[in-house]
Design an enzyme around this catalytic site. Structure first.
Site, PDB file in Angstrom:
ATOM      1  N   SER A 560      47.133  68.178 -96.354  1.00  0.00           N
ATOM      2  CA  SER A 560      47.053  67.678 -94.975  1.00  0.00           C
ATOM      3  C   SER A 560      46.329  66.778 -94.736  1.00  0.00           C
ATOM      4  O   SER A 560      45.983  65.659 -95.233  1.00  0.00           O
ATOM      5  CB  SER A 560      47.717  68.894 -94.273  1.00  0.00           C
ATOM      6  OG  SER A 560      48.348  68.447 -93.111  1.00  0.00           O
ATOM      7  N   HIS A 673      55.695  71.627 -96.318  1.00  0.00           N
ATOM      8  CA  HIS A 673      54.317  71.438 -96.276  1.00  0.00           C
ATOM      9  C   HIS A 673      53.581  72.686 -96.467  1.00  0.00           C
ATOM     10  O   HIS A 673      52.626  72.708 -96.749  1.00  0.00           O
ATOM     11  CB  HIS A 673      54.368  70.896 -94.807  1.00  0.00           C
ATOM     12  CG  HIS A 673      53.036  70.379 -94.564  1.00  0.00           C
ATOM     13  ND1 HIS A 673      52.541  69.131 -95.224  1.00  0.00           N
ATOM     14  CD2 HIS A 673      51.969  70.621 -93.763  1.00  0.00           C
ATOM     15  CE1 HIS A 673      51.360  68.712 -94.878  1.00  0.00           C
ATOM     16  NE2 HIS A 673      50.911  69.649 -93.826  1.00  0.00           N
TER      17      HIS A 673
END
Length: 707
Positions: A560, A673
């Site tokens: 991320s 994610h």
């Protein structure tokens, strides 16, 4: 007994405690417990019952895959929860002292956030409904199998059919494209299951609280189109059947009514949000039922009111954010200080604006509950992901060493987190016995000075089988967020890398939480500047302090924001022998239009008025420096990632690969994610093997550097 080294699949051997709730009389507790089945390639969450006097633990539920949202009935005889054993997610009620769970609801699109009424006749919950529409239920008489056929048919039609949107934010990572349904408040008769929908509209309800007199307070979104993160406080009037605005003075998050019903405690973003935006600390306020502000309890509190520690061994901890003491004199909340997850409290008379630390130490408290003077909490350490403990609280602030939390300025020397207090009673330690069979590595914290003379915290892990005088290759880990942080919570990923003979270095560069408001805000509009310096300076400081680290054999990885930073670093330095970038960002211009939070995140974090500042966005994008990359690079990306979409990795891969540089792209299907934390177990294993495999394949021989 000889200990073995940790294996890549050993995360499946851990039992993880999640949410905790104490019975009304304070003698028992129910908590959620997550386990992993490699055979089923899935997780299971069951509810456990513990007698707090003799510490006996037994299962409360055994059916279904997900049981959560614990709520004790006011008389302490039953527990309501959300379970998925039939008809999808529904409310179930189970007698605590024996008996089968009974399903109360049959909502077609699930349910969440359950709470009893004070008279125990009614349950309140949130149920999705179309904008200005009605909550849907399954037809009466449907069997569970026929209901599943209905769900499967509608899901197939949804997947294969076109979808039209006319709103800016229409997708969410982990959930997918919006079904255009929004949570609404419902009242459910516990005996009959009949329900009344209390709210309707184009905005969803975020959370709610029930006062002792039965009054209902809830938060509702202000503007789903352009400000979906804003939420106001409302009250539902049972007599008129109407909702009215109580306050729009803050952005409301958590709510809890006082024991006497005279006051509402609220976790909010106040006017400081307009200065710090998404980096702003949460604040704790007291309001009257009419919405007038009584007190700002955290006006001088230096830390955030949340647990911001990262871990890949964490279960769902539920929705409990604030707890009142039974006498109404204190409010208890989670906080994070220099990587330590703590519980702090504030006097409701406003006399403790710096807060008082209740539970501390070098560990990560991530869930807690309070009833009377009984305090139960779940915590992790850097070598154990889940334990349950209790304390008996006393009114004397000085008892047990309760201390105020001092300010923390990034230019000051490190202020070590508070010591643990000697009042703790161990209740449940599901992993202790198994952990005695494996070799783990204890991270060692260190502090170093970085850009602008700021103090930064980091940790170093020796490899398994460490030998004095020997040098070891290094993996530098960079956390995501960036408004999150590493801390005293166990990471299976790092422990497994250490088990393979690598030393691990990880730091909390500016922009992360747990070091004060100035620190967490410092990265906004300055990505790739002093935050990058903090990462590299931390590596240099570790190499200087720990002589077993081989500074000529360092690899880097992160996910991320950590993936952004990995991409950024390989475009600005060639000091790493390999890099693995995960769920990364490479191009802020396209991120703005493709991420599920694109416009808000970019304008809050990168540059205001982003559409007029495309040049700045491009210069802050790793893709702008792709021609400089010489480090062998593996890009790992989940195909269903809507936070950092797949195209971010594709762009970086294509630009680098088209130059004939060494780069690989690993696409992971059926993952979002959050793959490293809650993805399918088989995919989590493949991810870890890919990271380590790529790094180890590129590891230079030690003798080359010895010469």
């Amino acid at each position: 007994m000889a200990k073995r080294r940790l294996d890549v699949s050993d995360f499946a051997n851990f039992t993880l405690i999640g949410e905790v709730q104490i019975s009304p009389d304070g003698t028992r507790a129910v908590f959620s417990q997550q386990t992993v089945s490699l055979r089923e390639d899935d997780y299971r969450v069951q509810l456990m019952h513990i007698n707090l006097s003799d510490q006996s633990v037994r299962p409360l539920t055994t059916s279904g895959k997900r049981n959560q949202g614990i709520c004790w009935s006011p008389d302490g005889r039953k527990v309501a929860f959300v379970g998925d054993r039939e008809f999808g997610k529904q409310i179930w009620v189970i007698p605590v002292d024996g008996g089968e769970a009974v399903r109360v609801t049959n909502f077609k699109h699930g349910i969440s956030h359950v709470c009893w009424s004070p008279d125990a006749q009614v349950l309140y919950a949130l149920v999705p409904a179309a904008a200005n529409g009605e909550v849907e239920v399954f037809d009466a008489g449907l069997t569970p199998s026929l209901a599943q056929e209905v769900v499967d048919k509608e899901a197939k039609g949804w997947r294969e059919g076109p979808k039209r949107y006319e709103q800016l934010y229409y997708k969410q990572d982990g959930t997918g494209l919006s079904h255009l349904r929004y949570p609404q408040l419902v009242r459910i008769d516990v005996t009959t299951g009949l329900f009344t929908q209390l709210t309707r509209g184009e905005e969803g309800v975020g959370t709610f609280a029930v006062a002792p007199d039965g009054s209902l307070y809830f938060t509702r979104g202000r503007d789903r189109e352009f400000k979906w993160w804003f939420s106001d406080l409302y009250r539902y009037d049972e007599t008129s059947g109407k909702s009215s605005l109580v306050s729009d003075a803050f952005i409301f998050h958590g709510l809890q009514c006082s024991p006497d019903g005279s006051t509402i405690a609220a976790l909010v973003h106040d006017e400081s949000y307009y200065r710090y935006e998404s980096a702003a600390h949460l604040q704790l306020y007291l309001l009257t039922p009419a919405g007038q502000t009584l007190a700002h309890l955290t006006e001088s509190f230096p830390d955030d009111l949340t647990n911001s520690n990262l871990s890949d061994l964490r279960a769902d901890t539920g929705d409990s954010l604030i707890e009142w003491s039974s006498d109404g004199e204190y409010l208890y909340v989670l906080s994070t200080r220099e990587g330590c997850g703590e519980v702090v409290r504030f006097r409701t008379d406003g006399s403790t604006p710096q807060g008082e630390v209740v539970v501390a130490g070098r560990r990560d408290v991530f869930s807690f509950a309070l009833r009377g003077d009984t305090f139960v909490y779940a915590y992790a350490t850097d070598t154990n992901p889940s334990r349950l403990a209790s304390q008996i609280l006393r009114s004397d602030v000085r008892y047990g060493g309760r201390i105020a939390r001092p300010p923390h300025a990034p230019m000051d020397e490190s202020c070590v987190c508070s010591p643990a207090f000697e009042l703790e009673h161990a209740l449940y330690a599901p992993n202790d016995e198994w952990l005695r069979t494996v070799e783990l590595c204890d991270p060692e914290p260190f502090w170093y000075r970085s850009a602008e003379d700021w103090w930064i915290q980091g940790w170093v892990m020796k490899p398994a089988g460490y030998e004095q005088g020997k040098k070891y290759p290094v993996i530098l880990e960079i956390h995501g967020g960036p408004q999150l942080n590493f801390g005293y919570a166990m990471f299976h990923e790092m422990q497994w890398f250490a088990a393979q003979g690598y030393a691990i270095v990880y730091t909390n560069p500016r922009g992360g939480k747990s070091y004060g408001q100035s620190f967490v805000n410092a990265v906004r509009h300055h990505y790739g500047e002093n935050d990058a310096a903090d990462v590299l300076n931390g590596l240099d400081a570790a190499l200087e302090k720990f002589d077993f680290l081989d500074g000529k054999r360092v690899a880097v990885t992160g996910g991320s924001y950590g993936g952004f930073m990995t991409n950024w670093l390989v475009g600005h330095t060639d000091r790493f022998f390999a890099a693995v970038s995960q769920r990364s960002i490479s191009n802020w211009v396209s991120f703005y239009g493709c991420s599920d939070i694109g416009p808000r995140f970019v304008e809050a974090q990168l540059t205001p008025n982003a559409k007029e500042n495309l040049d700045k966005l491009w210069m802050m994008s790793p893709l702008a420096y792709a021609t400089h990359v010489t480090t062998p690079l593996l890009l790992i990306h989940s195909e269903n990632d809507l936070r950092c979409p797949m195209e971010q990795a594709e762009q970086f891969y294509t630009w680098i690969r088209s130059q004939g540089k060494e780069t690989q792209l690993l696409r992971i299907p059926n993952a979002s994610h959050g793959l490293s934390r809650n993805g399918k177990p088989s995919l989590r294993i493949r991810r870890l093997e890919a990271i380590f495999g790529f790094i180890h394949e590129h590891l230079p021989p030690e003798e080359e550097h010895a010469r």
